[in-house]
Design an enzyme around this catalytic site. Structure first.
Site, PDB file in Angstrom:
ATOM      1  N   HIS A  66       0.812  -1.219   0.000  1.00  0.00           N
ATOM      2  CA  HIS A  66       0.000   0.000   0.000  1.00  0.00           C
ATOM      3  C   HIS A  66       0.847   1.271   0.000  1.00  0.00           C
ATOM      4  O   HIS A  66       0.328   2.364  -0.245  1.00  0.00           O
ATOM      5  CB  HIS A  66      -1.004  -0.006   1.160  1.00  0.00           C
ATOM      6  CG  HIS A  66      -0.452   0.270   2.516  1.00  0.00           C
ATOM      7  ND1 HIS A  66      -0.215  -0.708   3.459  1.00  0.00           N
ATOM      8  CD2 HIS A  66      -0.089   1.426   3.106  1.00  0.00           C
ATOM      9  CE1 HIS A  66       0.242  -0.171   4.566  1.00  0.00           C
ATOM     10  NE2 HIS A  66       0.333   1.130   4.376  1.00  0.00           N
ATOM     11  N   GLN A  70       1.125   5.557  12.167  1.00  0.00           N
ATOM     12  CA  GLN A  70       1.233   6.229  10.877  1.00  0.00           C
ATOM     13  C   GLN A  70       2.694   6.590  10.594  1.00  0.00           C
ATOM     14  O   GLN A  70       3.371   7.159  11.441  1.00  0.00           O
ATOM     15  CB  GLN A  70       0.386   7.498  10.853  1.00  0.00           C
ATOM     16  CG  GLN A  70      -1.086   7.274  10.613  1.00  0.00           C
ATOM     17  CD  GLN A  70      -1.829   6.767  11.841  1.00  0.00           C
ATOM     18  OE1 GLN A  70      -1.371   6.956  12.957  1.00  0.00           O
ATOM     19  NE2 GLN A  70      -2.962   6.130  11.622  1.00  0.00           N
ATOM     20  N   GLY A  71       3.149   6.242   9.401  1.00  0.00           N
ATOM     21  CA  GLY A  71       4.526   6.499   9.009  1.00  0.00           C
ATOM     22  C   GLY A  71       5.444   5.308   9.158  1.00  0.00           C
ATOM     23  O   GLY A  71       6.595   5.355   8.731  1.00  0.00           O
ATOM     24  N   ASP A  72       4.942   4.235   9.777  1.00  0.00           N
ATOM     25  CA  ASP A  72       5.766   3.033   9.995  1.00  0.00           C
ATOM     26  C   ASP A  72       5.488   1.929   8.983  1.00  0.00           C
ATOM     27  O   ASP A  72       6.172   0.905   8.979  1.00  0.00           O
ATOM     28  CB  ASP A  72       5.541   2.473  11.406  1.00  0.00           C
ATOM     29  CG  ASP A  72       6.120   3.362  12.491  1.00  0.00           C
ATOM     30  OD1 ASP A  72       7.247   3.860  12.286  1.00  0.00           O
ATOM     31  OD2 ASP A  72       5.457   3.564  13.523  1.00  0.00           O
ATOM     32  N   SER A  73       4.475   2.098   8.134  1.00  0.00           N
ATOM     33  CA  SER A  73       4.106   1.050   7.184  1.00  0.00           C
ATOM     34  C   SER A  73       5.295   0.587   6.353  1.00  0.00           C
ATOM     35  O   SER A  73       6.124   1.396   5.918  1.00  0.00           O
ATOM     36  CB  SER A  73       3.021   1.550   6.236  1.00  0.00           C
ATOM     37  OG  SER A  73       1.751   1.314   6.766  1.00  0.00           O
ATOM     38  N   ASP A 101      -0.268  -7.629   1.347  1.00  0.00           N
ATOM     39  CA  ASP A 101       0.246  -6.262   1.434  1.00  0.00           C
ATOM     40  C   ASP A 101       1.772  -6.285   1.583  1.00  0.00           C
ATOM     41  O   ASP A 101       2.320  -6.016   2.662  1.00  0.00           O
ATOM     42  CB  ASP A 101      -0.410  -5.536   2.613  1.00  0.00           C
ATOM     43  CG  ASP A 101      -0.036  -4.059   2.678  1.00  0.00           C
ATOM     44  OD1 ASP A 101       0.444  -3.526   1.664  1.00  0.00           O
ATOM     45  OD2 ASP A 101      -0.234  -3.456   3.752  1.00  0.00           O
TER      46      ASP A 101
END
Length: 262
Positions: free
Chosen positions: A71, A215-218, A118
């Site tokens: 993603h 958020q930001g660690d994906s 993913d």
């Protein structure tokens, strides 16, 4: 590819967020790239602001390939030229070396069943040079099963609270693997149920919360010891006590990774 394959064999011998688009470290402590030299920051170019910003993370597979979440390489305004990688730095947006992305190969199953599949293998425009702060990650062999209640580690530059601000320095946090069936049953109780598959790893501090990717660690790492067993994928908020964070398990895709990162 030969070196990467040897890493999987070595492990075998030694072993007896609210939506999938929420690139999901809460409850973390400051760490350094020397401790986690296989993590790299992904920066994306905004067509609205004309600036680059850190949005996801990835993991070094070889000098020319990294592993991340699919993603992070999809969406309405996505284009491969809008992604670049910063390796060898503990600091967000600063230091290290910057290399642009050449091509991303999202797993063919991505988008067919919720957040299943993913995972993405990304080819860099040029090679990384290995050093004490840039090293490849070891990955598990195909089909490796991770037991419940084992300590695992997230690292990244993501938000330090749900809906908060990103960290300027690399953080790490230790959580525990959670039974997949239990995790799946909990996510089915949401008003809009979410599907947890056998290709995912749930981890957190069950019924306590307080530690998680955010958020930001994906696309960033979930480590079991020194082995990359998962990439951050999705969750219900961040560090929720009822709904653990979910990473894509690497081992169901090891053979695909080996055949793609060539």
């Amino acid at each position: 590819m030969a070196v990467l394959a040897l890493l999987t064999v070595a492990l075998l011998a030694g072993s007896a967020y609210s939506s999938p688009n929420a690139s999901r470290i809460v409850g973390g402590t400051e760490t350094s790239i020397e401790k986690f030299p296989s993590i790299v920051a992904i920066e994306h170019y905004s067509i609205f602001s004309g600036t680059w910003g850190q949005s996801c993370a990835a993991n070094v597979l070889t000098s020319r390939y990294v592993l991340s979440a699919a993603h992070c390489f999809a969406g309405l305004f996505y284009h491969i030229s809008y992604r670049r990688f910063r390796a060898g730095s503990s600091v967000r947006h600063n230091g290290g070396v910057v290399i642009y992305a050449e091509a991303a190969f999202n797993h063919p199953s991505y988008g067919q069943l919720g957040a299943d599949g993913d995972i993405s293998v990304v080819r860099l425009m040029g090679p990384l040079t290995y050093s004490p702060v840039i090293q490849q990650a070891a990955i598990p062999p195909q089909g490796f099963q991770i037991p419940d209640n084992l300590p695992v580690v997230h690292a990244g530059w993501g938000h330090t609270t749900e809906g908060g601000s990103s960290s300027e320095v690399l953080l790490e946090t230790t959580i525990f693997t959670i039974n997949n069936q239990l995790c799946a049953a909990r996510y089915l109780t949401l008003p809009i149920p979410r599907v947890v598959t056998s290709n995912m790893i749930c981890a957190g501090i069950l019924d306590i919360g307080g530690k998680d990717a955010c958020q930001g660690d994906s696309g960033g790492p979930l480590y079991l010891g020194d082995v990359l067993v998962g990439v951050v994928s999705w969750g219900h908020g961040c560090a929720n006590e009822t709904f653990p964070g979910v990473s894509t398990a690497v081992s169901p895709y090891t053979n695909w990774i080996l055949s793609t990162a060539v």
